[in-house]
Design a protein around this motif. Structure first.
Motif, PDB file in Angstrom:
ATOM      1  N   ARG A  34     -58.029  21.591  -5.879  1.00 23.76           N
ATOM      2  CA  ARG A  34     -57.545  22.721  -6.723  1.00 23.76           C
ATOM      3  C   ARG A  34     -56.818  23.583  -6.072  1.00 23.76           C
ATOM      4  NH1 ARG A  34     -62.518  24.080 -10.393  1.00 23.76           N
ATOM      5  NH2 ARG A  34     -61.081  25.737 -11.208  1.00 23.76           N
ATOM      6  N   LEU A  35     -57.343  24.009  -5.076  1.00 21.87           N
ATOM      7  CA  LEU A  35     -56.749  25.250  -4.258  1.00 21.87           C
ATOM      8  C   LEU A  35     -55.481  24.964  -3.992  1.00 21.87           C
ATOM      9  CD1 LEU A  35     -57.114  28.080  -2.817  1.00 21.87           C
ATOM     10  CD2 LEU A  35     -57.977  26.989  -0.977  1.00 21.87           C
ATOM     11  N   ASP A  36     -55.234  23.770  -3.105  1.00 20.27           N
ATOM     12  CA  ASP A  36     -53.901  23.377  -2.757  1.00 20.27           C
ATOM     13  C   ASP A  36     -53.097  23.421  -3.932  1.00 20.27           C
ATOM     14  OD1 ASP A  36     -54.861  22.958  -0.224  1.00 20.27           O
ATOM     15  OD2 ASP A  36     -55.245  20.935  -0.061  1.00 20.27           O
ATOM     16  N   ALA A  37     -53.511  22.509  -5.010  1.00 20.79           N
ATOM     17  CA  ALA A  37     -52.660  22.439  -6.219  1.00 20.79           C
ATOM     18  C   ALA A  37     -52.197  23.990  -6.826  1.00 20.79           C
ATOM     19  CB  ALA A  37     -53.395  21.589  -7.312  1.00 20.79           C
ATOM     20  N   VAL A  38     -52.937  24.948  -6.726  1.00 18.76           N
ATOM     21  CA  VAL A  38     -52.583  26.420  -7.261  1.00 18.76           C
ATOM     22  C   VAL A  38     -51.763  26.782  -6.207  1.00 18.76           C
ATOM     23  CG1 VAL A  38     -53.389  28.514  -7.424  1.00 18.76           C
ATOM     24  CG2 VAL A  38     -54.698  27.010  -8.276  1.00 18.76           C
TER      25      VAL A  38
END
Length: 348
Positions: free
Chosen positions: A336-340
């Motif tokens: 999720r962090l990477d996607a943000v």
């Protein structure tokens, strides 16, 4: 991942949006003056302050002990299970707004049992709020029981025994309260017992205390994380060890400023710790008293130190990796962090 370029003007929005863990939050330190007065009225507790405003004006601390004096006075309004639930629920709602997906919450049972509040009351109220946070807020919250280091190891053992019937409701133990004059080795035997019980171990060290306290926390208490740890910068050998062993530091910038560890936030050594390869994280400590929850700690510290999106990614990822969550949960949050970051880089 390779950190994509993100416009500087979007950094404040990114800091709020990125998923992160809070690993150094004292739940009693999230007790806002408004809630203190509401609970005092509900429970018939007399306060030595005439108003919320007068209480807020008392938050002028010169060191750790001056803060602790008022901190324990505020906790006197906590008497019933619902009080502990309401305090934790208020914090968890704020944490969710700041992008917190994992909260490992410190609580100080000795502060309450010394006043005659049963251990069951404390843990049940806090645990119920943690359960509600998972169901309603998407925040994975767990409890860490802290021993007060100005009290004896014998009293810590007694507290541990009192808490063991609720062992399934807390994941670890910590060590907090007055640091100077109470080195970690004072609690060597109780931490050994906690490790035998399979509890995670953390400890405050190197806030006001010297680097030697950090060494002792690692070598004697065998902790998995150091809470604060900013004085480690005074010992190059310790810095090298912390970097090599990937020992997380749960740094609390606004707390450090408020308690005069650093006289100005621009003098804080968070950038130095990161540049040295340490696994530093950002946390709020006692946000009701120190002027900011996790979001404010990020925004004010980034503004003061000129940190960028690369620092933001490292701090968020460090916090997720340093948590005591399952490997599967960590992987999901990091995705999720990477996607943000990818979304922000694409202008989304």
């Amino acid at each position: 991942m390779n950190i994509p370029a993100i416009p500087a003007e979007r950094l404040p929005e990114l800091l709020r949006a990125m998923p992160k863990a809070e690993l150094h939050i004292h739940i009693e330190g999230s007790l806002e003056p408004e809630l203190i007065f509401a609970l005092a009225e509900r429970n018939g507790v007399a306060l030595p302050y005439a108003s919320v405003e007068e209480l807020r004006r008392a938050y002028a601390f010169t060191n750790l002990q001056s803060f602790l004096d008022i901190y324990y006075a505020g906790a006197s309004v906590l008497l019933k299970e619902q009080d502990f639930h309401d305090m934790a629920w208020a914090y968890l709602q704020r944490a969710a707004q700041d992008g917190v997906v994992r909260a490992e919450i410190f609580f100080d049972p000795q502060t309450h049992t010394a006043r005659g509040v049963p251990m069951a009351t404390v843990i049940a109220g806090l645990h119920r709020a943690c359960q509600a946070a998972r169901a309603q807020l998407g925040v994975d919250a767990e409890l860490i029981l802290c021993f007060l280091r100005h009290l004896s190891e014998e009293e810590a053992f007694e507290t541990l025994e009192q808490a063991l019937p609720w062992r399934d409701k807390f994941i670890g133990v910590g060590l907090d309260s007055s640091e100077l004059g109470h080195p970690p080795e004072k609690f060597a035997r109780v931490f050994a017992r906690c490790r035998e019980l399979g509890l995670h171990c953390v400890a405050h060290a190197g806030e006001e205390g010297p680097p030697a306290y950090v060494w002792s926390a690692l070598d004697v208490l065998k902790v998995e994380r150091i809470d604060h740890g900013v004085q480690s910068a005074k010992d190059p050998a310790l810095m090298a060890r912390l970097a090599q062993d990937r020992i997380p530091l749960t740094v609390c910038p606004l707390s450090n400023q408020k308690l005069c560890v650093f006289s100005d936030l621009r003098q804080h050594n968070l950038r130095q710790l990161l540049d040295a390869g340490l696994m530093a994280t950002v946390n709020s400590d006692d946000p009701a008293y120190f002027g900011g929850y996790l979001g404010e700690n990020f925004s004010q510290t980034f503004a003061a130190l000129g940190l960028d999106c690369g620092h933001a990614y490292r701090l968020a990822r460090n916090s997720l990796e340093a948590s005591f969550a399952s490997p599967e949960a960590k992987r999901a949050w990091i995705e999720r962090l990477d996607a943000v970051f990818e979304r922000f880089a694409a202008g989304g």
